[in-house]
Design a protein around this motif. Structure first.
Motif, mmCIF file in Angstrom:
data_model
loop_
_atom_site.group_PDB
_atom_site.id
_atom_site.type_symbol
_atom_site.label_atom_id
_atom_site.label_comp_id
_atom_site.label_asym_id
_atom_site.label_seq_id
_atom_site.Cartn_x
_atom_site.Cartn_y
_atom_site.Cartn_z
ATOM 1 N N SER A 265 0.881 -1.308 0.184
ATOM 2 C CA SER A 265 0.057 0.027 0.068
ATOM 3 C C SER A 265 1.202 1.593 0.074
ATOM 4 O O SER A 265 1.820 1.638 0.510
ATOM 5 N N GLY A 266 0.784 2.404 -1.114
ATOM 6 C CA GLY A 266 1.783 3.589 -0.671
ATOM 7 C C GLY A 266 1.628 4.048 -2.109
ATOM 8 O O GLY A 266 0.721 3.628 -2.982
ATOM 9 N N THR A 267 2.182 4.624 -2.639
ATOM 10 C CA THR A 267 2.704 5.540 -4.237
ATOM 11 C C THR A 267 3.532 4.800 -4.951
ATOM 12 O O THR A 267 4.822 5.390 -4.289
ATOM 13 N N TYR A 268 2.987 4.833 -6.514
ATOM 14 C CA TYR A 268 3.930 3.995 -7.111
ATOM 15 C C TYR A 268 4.181 5.055 -8.097
ATOM 16 O O TYR A 268 3.395 5.799 -8.690
ATOM 17 N N ILE A 269 5.507 5.704 -7.889
ATOM 18 C CA ILE A 269 6.046 7.379 -8.925
ATOM 19 C C ILE A 269 6.769 5.824 -10.324
ATOM 20 O O ILE A 269 7.519 4.939 -10.300
ATOM 21 N N CYS A 270 6.188 6.097 -11.910
ATOM 22 C CA CYS A 270 6.924 5.508 -12.904
ATOM 23 C C CYS A 270 7.634 6.412 -13.432
ATOM 24 O O CYS A 270 6.712 7.951 -13.863
ATOM 25 N N LEU A 277 15.664 13.757 -20.791
ATOM 26 C CA LEU A 277 14.569 14.607 -20.975
ATOM 27 C C LEU A 277 14.203 13.758 -19.635
ATOM 28 O O LEU A 277 14.221 12.409 -19.810
ATOM 29 N N LEU A 278 12.469 14.028 -18.856
ATOM 30 C CA LEU A 278 11.853 12.679 -17.631
ATOM 31 C C LEU A 278 10.549 13.395 -17.957
ATOM 32 O O LEU A 278 10.139 14.143 -17.834
ATOM 33 N N ALA A 279 9.950 12.256 -17.940
ATOM 34 C CA ALA A 279 8.585 12.242 -16.666
ATOM 35 C C ALA A 279 6.981 11.349 -16.410
ATOM 36 O O ALA A 279 8.593 10.590 -16.267
ATOM 37 N N GLN A 280 7.023 12.120 -15.175
ATOM 38 C CA GLN A 280 7.371 10.755 -14.605
ATOM 39 C C GLN A 280 4.871 10.530 -13.845
ATOM 40 O O GLN A 280 5.029 11.696 -13.851
ATOM 41 N N VAL A 281 4.448 9.555 -13.656
ATOM 42 C CA VAL A 281 3.065 9.659 -12.729
ATOM 43 C C VAL A 281 3.131 8.662 -11.729
ATOM 44 O O VAL A 281 4.196 7.911 -11.092
ATOM 45 N N ALA A 282 2.324 9.353 -11.256
ATOM 46 C CA ALA A 282 1.817 8.480 -9.926
ATOM 47 C C ALA A 282 1.205 7.570 -9.448
ATOM 48 O O ALA A 282 -0.019 7.962 -10.336
ATOM 49 N N VAL A 283 0.760 6.238 -8.949
ATOM 50 C CA VAL A 283 0.152 5.442 -8.770
ATOM 51 C C VAL A 283 -0.353 5.039 -7.775
ATOM 52 O O VAL A 283 0.610 4.768 -6.869
#
Length: 443
Positions: A265-270, A277-283
């Motif tokens: 349980s928690g937040t996963y950052i892809c 360059l970089l880009a990321q989203v959280a799940v």
């Protein structure tokens, strides 16, 4: 007929031009442009400014004719209006395009972006050269957007020629499952995909993918893959994997957890890395497991009026820890009522991370009005669902007879009455026969 044909052609041309200008149904996205206030140095607390911003989005480059048909609102500065070319239509999701007049709007934030070499070892090979490519000499922006009803989270990197308001999406990272809920022991898929503009200089220069876990200030590396050298970084995490074939063929960087546990349980950052360059989203992943209930003692002993019986309900194996325990009583007459929460203990956590909690209830037939007994039920209300456990309670020695007892007494009385009548008839018949026989002998 010629007039109708001409009108039809004009309508088709107007329809085509309209949807060509709007990017085949792509939304006009309202955003906040957020950046550091000028004239302030670094520090832990840097003042930020935010301005209303607007993005007109199209899957094709804007033409002069399409510009003339767009009418930006007057309350937004022209310097914060952008005409975005999005070849893959990453902004064109229905989750970012609410119905007209809708109160709920997608969330969007634009920030200036500074290309830079990555410092993590699984992405360092992407920028072996110490020189910055000429391609980076431009205005760069990052856009973070969240769709309606938690359907989409998106992070795009855009490049615009210097002093231009016509950026183009270069890198897009998105997830269609920003929030995931799972039961214990199930396999979990955390969606993440990326796209790179094939016309950009960074296309084909390699990539790296990283999944990182964060929860209450603590974090750990779950998985990292160096796509340029085709190798995984060493981590202590087990039971986590990605589809390498899908990663190269479709940009599918989704993380698969083979067997979910409470610690997941928690937040996963892809995060997806390209050269500079970089880009990321959280799940967000939440493990939700409802409790198992047991009532003790089992079965419940007979209760005598004036005696106090202590019963306990044990709820175990649940997560998260929020739980509401209560008691109910259903009498023999079919009526139900609450017996309250009882005496509830604190939470106890097992080695697997699940929780347990118990409630203790004192049953006094005189004070609680339990009659001749009924069914005692423990009720547990949890995020994963409501659970119930019931036990039968029998009260003996109660002065007032029940309906069943009354019916049984009537039945016994009828049987006794019938037996007495039968014996009385038998004796009477016997006495009559003896009298007649005696009279015959005397004659």
């Amino acid at each position: 007929m010629p007039e109708i044909s001409t009108i039809y052609k004009i309508s088709i041309i107007a329809f085509t031009l309209f949807f060509g200008a709007s990017g085949s149904g792509c939304p006009v996205l309202e955003c906040w442009f957020v950046q550091e206030k000028p004239g302030h140095g670094g520090g832990f607390s840097v003042p930020m400014s935010q301005e209303k911003s607007l993005m007109f989005i199209s899957t094709e480059a804007f033409s002069e004719e399409s510009f003339s048909r767009l009418h930006p609102p007057a309350d937004i500065s022209p310097s914060r209006i952008y005409y975005v070319t999005d070849p893959a239509g990453t902004f064109c999701s229905a989750a970012l395009n609410p119905p007209k007049g809708s109160v709920n709007k997608p969330k969007c934030e634009i920030n200036p972006f500074m290309p830079h070499a990555s410092m993590v070892r699984w992405a360092s090979a992407l920028t072996d050269s110490a020189q910055s490519p000429v391609y980076l000499q431009a205005d760069w922006f990052s856009v973070a957007a969240q769709g309606l009803d938690e359907q989409l989270t998106l992070s795009n990197i855009m490049r615009a020629p210097s002093a231009s308001k016509e950026p183009q999406v270069i890198l897009s990272v998105s997830s269609k499952t920003p929030v995931v809920r799972s039961r214990l022991g199930e396999a979990v898929l955390l969606d993440c995909g990326f796209w790179v503009d094939a016309s950009s200089s960074v296309h084909g220069s390699g990539f790296s993918v990283e999944w990182r876990y964060q929860f209450r200030g603590e974090g750990r590396l779950v998985l990292a893959y160096d796509g340029k050298n085709d190798r995984f970084a060493e981590t202590s995490e087990t039971g986590a994997d990605i589809d390498i074939t899908g990663l190269y063929e479709t940009g599918n960087a989704s993380l698969v957890l083979e067997e979910s546990q409470v610690r997941h349980s928690g937040t996963y950052i892809c995060t997806v890395y390209l050269p500079h360059l970089l880009a990321q989203v959280a799940v967000d992943l939440e493990i939700v497991e409802p409790p198992s209930l047991s009532i003790y003692p089992s079965p419940l002993p007979l209760l005598v009026p004036g005696q106090v019986l202590v019963v306990q309900c044990e709820a175990s194996g649940f997560a998260p820890h929020t739980l509401d325990l209560s008691w109910e009583f259903s009498g023999a007459d079919g009526t139900s009522r609450s017996l309250g929460q009882g005496s509830v203990t604190g939470h106890r956590q097992a080695t697997d991370g699940t929780f347990s909690q118990s409630s203790r209830l004192e049953l006094d037939s005189g004070k609680l009005g339990l009659g001749r007994g009924g069914e005692v039920t423990c009720v547990a209300k949890h995020e994963g669902g409501t659970r119930r456990a019931a036990a039968t309670l029998n009260v003996i020695g109660v002065s007032a007879p029940s309906i069943e007892d009354s019916m049984a007494m009537v039945a016994v009385a009828l049987v006794l009455y019938g037996l007495i009548k039968f014996l009385s008839w038998t004796f009477c018949s016997s006495d009559s026969s003896e009298t007649e026989l005696k009279d015959k002998k005397e004659k």
